[in-house]
Design an enzyme around this catalytic site. Structure first.
Site, PDB file in Angstrom:
ATOM      1  N   ASP A   1      -0.403   4.400   0.689  1.00 23.80           N
ATOM      2  CA  ASP A   1      -0.870   5.445   1.613  1.00 23.80           C
ATOM      3  C   ASP A   1      -0.129   5.297   2.940  1.00 23.80           C
ATOM      4  OD1 ASP A   1      -2.269   2.997   2.131  1.00 23.80           O
ATOM      5  OD2 ASP A   1      -3.707   4.086   3.367  1.00 23.80           O
TER       6      ASP A   1
ATOM      7  N   HIS B   1       0.835  -1.209   0.000  1.00 26.05           N
ATOM      8  CA  HIS B   1       0.000   0.000   0.000  1.00 26.05           C
ATOM      9  C   HIS B   1       0.865   1.252   0.000  1.00 26.05           C
ATOM     10  CE1 HIS B   1       0.463   0.954   4.355  1.00 26.05           C
ATOM     11  NE2 HIS B   1       0.531  -0.352   4.500  1.00 26.05           N
TER      12      HIS B   1
ATOM     13  N   GLU C   1      -5.122   1.545   2.786  1.00 26.70           N
ATOM     14  CA  GLU C   1      -4.903   0.494   3.800  1.00 26.70           C
ATOM     15  C   GLU C   1      -4.968   1.059   5.212  1.00 26.70           C
ATOM     16  OE1 GLU C   1      -3.216  -2.465   6.423  1.00 26.70           O
ATOM     17  OE2 GLU C   1      -2.412  -0.466   6.113  1.00 26.70           O
ATOM     18  N   GLU C   2      -4.454   2.260   5.383  1.00 28.33           N
ATOM     19  CA  GLU C   2      -4.426   2.845   6.721  1.00 28.33           C
ATOM     20  C   GLU C   2      -5.768   3.476   7.089  1.00 28.33           C
ATOM     21  OE1 GLU C   2      -2.011   1.918   8.302  1.00 28.33           O
ATOM     22  OE2 GLU C   2      -0.111   2.076   7.216  1.00 28.33           O
TER      23      GLU C   2
ATOM     24  N   HIS D   1       3.612   3.843  12.164  1.00 26.18           N
ATOM     25  CA  HIS D   1       2.460   4.540  12.762  1.00 26.18           C
ATOM     26  C   HIS D   1       2.899   5.532  13.847  1.00 26.18           C
ATOM     27  CE1 HIS D   1      -0.729   1.327  11.504  1.00 26.18           C
ATOM     28  NE2 HIS D   1       0.250   1.416  10.635  1.00 26.18           N
TER      29      HIS D   1
ATOM     30  N   ASP E   1       6.477   1.388   6.389  1.00 26.26           N
ATOM     31  CA  ASP E   1       5.068   0.999   6.217  1.00 26.26           C
ATOM     32  C   ASP E   1       4.385   1.968   5.264  1.00 26.26           C
ATOM     33  OD1 ASP E   1       2.550  -0.033   6.560  1.00 26.26           O
ATOM     34  OD2 ASP E   1       2.216   0.874   8.513  1.00 26.26           O
TER      35      ASP E   1
ATOM     36  N   ASP F   1       3.935  -6.234   3.716  1.00 26.84           N
ATOM     37  CA  ASP F   1       3.449  -5.191   4.632  1.00 26.84           C
ATOM     38  C   ASP F   1       3.613  -5.655   6.083  1.00 26.84           C
ATOM     39  OD1 ASP F   1       2.330  -2.805   5.473  1.00 26.84           O
ATOM     40  OD2 ASP F   1       0.268  -3.492   5.258  1.00 26.84           O
TER      41      ASP F   1
HETATM   42 ZN   LIG Z   1       1.129  -1.234   6.312  1.00 25.43          ZN
END
Ligand SMILES: [Zn+2]
Length: 474
Positions: free
Chosen positions: A105, A103, A170-171, A444, A136, A197
């Site tokens: 994003d 992903h 995805e997020e 994150h 990520d 991922d």
């Molecule tokens: Zn991820």
């Protein structure tokens, strides 16, 4: 399945891929790093509407790269929210076909003041690429692009057929891709799905994640009188919704960590002894893990280890609870209502809808008289488990061993990647979680980073994965 005499075997750990490929990759490592930095500068935060144009820009950037590499059918696919980027290279009839998922994003960046520099002004220092999305998941995207570029430049072809699916949501829940998967089953015919991922284990030990937990997320609402009542006039005479909710919650899980919903464990696959032994043999520092959490003691279901509890056992937790008076001082009422968010992490072979039905039925059963109780589903996601002896997992393990000089450990993660389960379920395909980042990457969180070494070796590990998978019989 390829035996140990496959054409790629015999390469030394120093040169896990052939010399020309290695030479090409080595000559372009810095260029690929610059490419990653360019992608990291695009603030493609999917959760924030103000960044929608940036998500679109990242999609266009990615499509441009795939076109530059000469892939076929490169498309930016509009969805109700953020676009998907898809492409394919299907020029090897008879060879296996893999779907590749990453992903593009990223998560929001707050708290911004905890970042060393601006999250979207990435930099490289002490062997680390620092910036939102480095681990990520943009770093893994560019590893895939680098592997593609090397194979196409040196061999003019890939050893197998690939379909690329890059998501921009995805997020933010992956909602759009779910419908798209169902609508495009035919176009997505393949032999397996490779998802990059996830990451390695404890420090930087090569690992293959073979299990992810699923989830059932619900809200419990308890209603008594239509308005708050005077506790002097009505206390002891009417049911109190907060008391009732507390009784319901405490009946859902015992002090032994066992969930008390009848039927909850019925579909849980027991952990095979061999895997129990494998989990026990992992170099897991439980005390460091405990210290990382800041709690005084680790607890959980009786009869299971911490790693088993975290990845191989289902659980139930209250994520939030509210009701009644919460201001300063005292207010003598019997609240009109009380609420709780309750979620279950699920393991193979549990079904999120069935678990919700069991939870709802059990709550209805134990709800005290005098209140009205409702349970509603907020969302659900399936667990995944790919057998460690699946030929695709074994091929991935051989690829990692060739590149890192040691066999990967097999791990089960406690979290969920709903899209991983959807690929498995909707397309009926085995899922290989081929993640190549270090676990302490601050994904994150502020100061997200990716080791330059993981970035460079990751491209080689992907090249080797395609070579290993190409050898598998259909
Ligand atoms: Zn991820």
């Amino acid at each position: 399945m390829a035996d140990t005499d496959s054409p790629t075997a015999g390469a030394s750990p120093v040169s896990p891929i052939d010399r020309d490929l290695e030479a090409h990759l080595a000559a372009h490592d810095d260029e690929q790093l610059q490419r990653l930095l360019a992608l990291l500068r695009i603030p493609s935060i999917s959760a924030l509407p103000a960044h929608a144009p940036d998500v679109a820009a990242a999609a266009e950037w990615l499509a441009g790269e795939l076109r530059r590499l000469g892939l076929d059918d490169v498309q930016v696919v509009a969805t109700p929210l953020h676009p998907l980027v898809t492409a394919r290279w299907h020029r090897r009839p008879g060879a296996p076909t893999a779907i590749v998922y990453c992903h593009y994003d990223v998560q929001p960046v707050d708290p911004v003041d905890q970042w060393e520099t601006a999250p979207f002004e990435p930099f490289v220092r002490d062997g680390r690429i620092v910036g939102r999305g480095s681990a990520d998941d943009k770093g893994q995207i560019v590893m895939h692009l680098a592997a593609l570029e090397a194979l196409l430049a040196v061999h003019g072809a890939l050893p197998l057929n690939l379909t690329f699916v890059f998501e921009g949501e995805e997020e933010y829940g992956s909602e759009s891709i779910m419908a798209w998967l169902r609508a495009n089953r035919e176009a997505l015919r393949a032999d397996l799905v490779v998802i990059s991922d996830t990451g390695f284990f404890e420090g930087n030990i090569p690992a293959l994640t073979v299990g992810l937990r699923g989830i059932t997320y619900a809200q419990v609402d308890v209603y008594g009188a239509p308005v708050d009542l005077h506790s002097g006039q009505y206390g002891g005479v009417v049911e109190n919704p907060v008391n009732a909710l507390a009784r319901i919650i405490s009946a859902l899980k015992g002090p032994d960590g066992r969930v008390r919903i009848p039927g909850f464990y019925e579909d849980v696959l027991p952990l095979p002894e061999a895997e129990q032994a494998r989990l026990a043999a992992l170099p897991f520092d439980e005390e460091a893990y405990r210290l990382g959490t800041g709690v005084r003691e680790l607890v959980g279901e009786t009869g299971f280890t911490t790693l088993e509890r975290r990845g191989a056992r289902p659980t139930l937790d209250v994520n939030g609870i509210w009701g009644g008076f919460q201001g300063e001082g005292a207010k003598t009422i019997i609240p009109a209502e009380a609420h709780a968010k309750v979620s279950c992490r699920l393991v193979a072979n549990q079904d999120p809808d069935r678990i919700f039905a069991l939870l709802r039925a059990h709550v209805a059963e134990i709800a005290p008289p005098g209140v009205r109780v409702e349970v509603r589903l907020i969302h659900g996601g399936r667990p995944i488990l790919t057998p460690t002896d699946h030929p695709a997992i074994l091929a991935a393990a051989r690829a990692l061993e060739a590149v890192y000089g040691q066999p990967p450990v097999f791990i089960r993660e406690g979290g969920s990647i709903p899209v991983a389960a959807a690929f498995g379920e909707v397309l009926g395909l085995p899922v290989v979680l081929y993640g190549l980042t270090q676990p302490a990457s601050n994904a994150h969180a502020p100061n997200e980073w990716l080791a330059v070494e993981n970035f460079e070796r990751g491209a080689r590990a992907i090249v080797r994965l395609w070579q290993e998978l190409a050898e598998l019989p259909r």
